[in-house]
Design a protein around this motif. Sequence first.
Motif, short mmCIF file in Angstrom:
data_model
loop_
_atom_site.label_atom_id
_atom_site.label_comp_id
_atom_site.label_asym_id
_atom_site.label_seq_id
_atom_site.Cartn_x
_atom_site.Cartn_y
_atom_site.Cartn_z
N ALA A 1 29.85 35.46 62.13
CA ALA A 1 29.98 35.85 63.53
C ALA A 1 28.72 36.57 63.99
CB ALA A 1 31.18 36.77 63.71
N PRO A 2 28.23 36.29 65.18
CA PRO A 2 27.08 37.02 65.71
C PRO A 2 27.37 38.51 65.86
CG PRO A 2 27.35 34.96 66.88
CD PRO A 2 28.57 35.13 66.02
N ALA A 3 28.63 38.87 66.10
CA ALA A 3 28.99 40.29 66.19
C ALA A 3 30.48 40.45 65.94
CB ALA A 3 28.62 40.86 67.55
N VAL A 4 30.84 41.65 65.55
CA VAL A 4 32.24 42.03 65.39
C VAL A 4 32.43 43.37 66.08
CG1 VAL A 4 34.09 42.61 63.77
CG2 VAL A 4 32.45 40.79 63.20
N LYS A 5 33.46 43.43 66.92
CA LYS A 5 33.77 44.66 67.64
C LYS A 5 34.98 45.32 66.99
CE LYS A 5 34.97 46.34 72.23
NZ LYS A 5 35.35 45.97 73.59
N VAL A 6 34.84 46.59 66.65
CA VAL A 6 35.93 47.39 66.10
C VAL A 6 36.03 48.64 66.97
CG1 VAL A 6 36.81 48.61 64.08
CG2 VAL A 6 35.42 46.54 63.77
N GLY A 7 37.11 48.75 67.70
CA GLY A 7 37.23 49.85 68.67
C GLY A 7 36.14 49.70 69.71
N ASP A 8 35.35 50.75 69.92
CA ASP A 8 34.24 50.70 70.88
C ASP A 8 32.90 50.42 70.21
OD1 ASP A 8 35.88 51.23 73.05
OD2 ASP A 8 35.67 53.40 72.85
N THR A 9 32.93 50.11 68.90
CA THR A 9 31.69 49.88 68.15
C THR A 9 31.48 48.40 67.93
OG1 THR A 9 31.99 52.01 67.06
CG2 THR A 9 30.44 50.47 66.04
N ILE A 10 30.25 47.95 68.20
CA ILE A 10 29.89 46.54 68.03
C ILE A 10 28.83 46.44 66.94
CG2 ILE A 10 28.89 44.48 69.10
CD1 ILE A 10 30.56 47.16 71.21
N TYR A 11 29.12 45.66 65.92
CA TYR A 11 28.20 45.43 64.81
C TYR A 11 27.57 44.06 65.02
CZ TYR A 11 30.91 49.24 62.85
OH TYR A 11 31.53 50.45 62.66
N VAL A 12 26.28 44.04 65.33
CA VAL A 12 25.57 42.80 65.65
C VAL A 12 24.82 42.32 64.42
CG1 VAL A 12 23.90 41.68 67.16
CG2 VAL A 12 25.36 43.51 68.06
N ALA A 13 25.08 41.08 64.03
CA ALA A 13 24.38 40.46 62.91
C ALA A 13 22.90 40.29 63.25
CB ALA A 13 24.99 39.10 62.59
#
Length: 129
Positions: free
Chosen positions: A21-33
């Motif tokens: 995935a280009p990104a994963v959002k958990v709560g208000d945090t976005i982890y961008v690959a």
Amino acid sequence: MDREVIIPEEMREIVSRAGYAPAVKVGDTIYVAGQVGRTRDLQVIEDPPEQFRAIWENLRIVLDAADCTFDDVVEMTSYHVEMSKHMRIFRTAKNEVFPKGTYAWTCIGVSELAHPGLLAEVKCVAVKR
């Protein structure tokens, strides 16, 4: 906590080919690959300044799909092939679009990236305001 996979329309090809995935959002945090300088059809851009501009455009596309902007980035890591040779050009491209002094940034020199010709890769964490 719920996870939301972020896949911008422009990046469906990389998801089907590479399986991440280009990104994963958990709560208000976005982890961008890690984003690199290639075209939508996954061709590496050869010209260093254009490759670096494409990194920031690809990063913008992912953040936009998560309803974020560069201003929401709190942490960034960049990986560089021949870092000393290209850092000035890389910083110039970054400074054209990315706010200065609003995030923690770590630069790491590496011997190679996933595909021949790639000179840099940038991943980040953003917190949606």
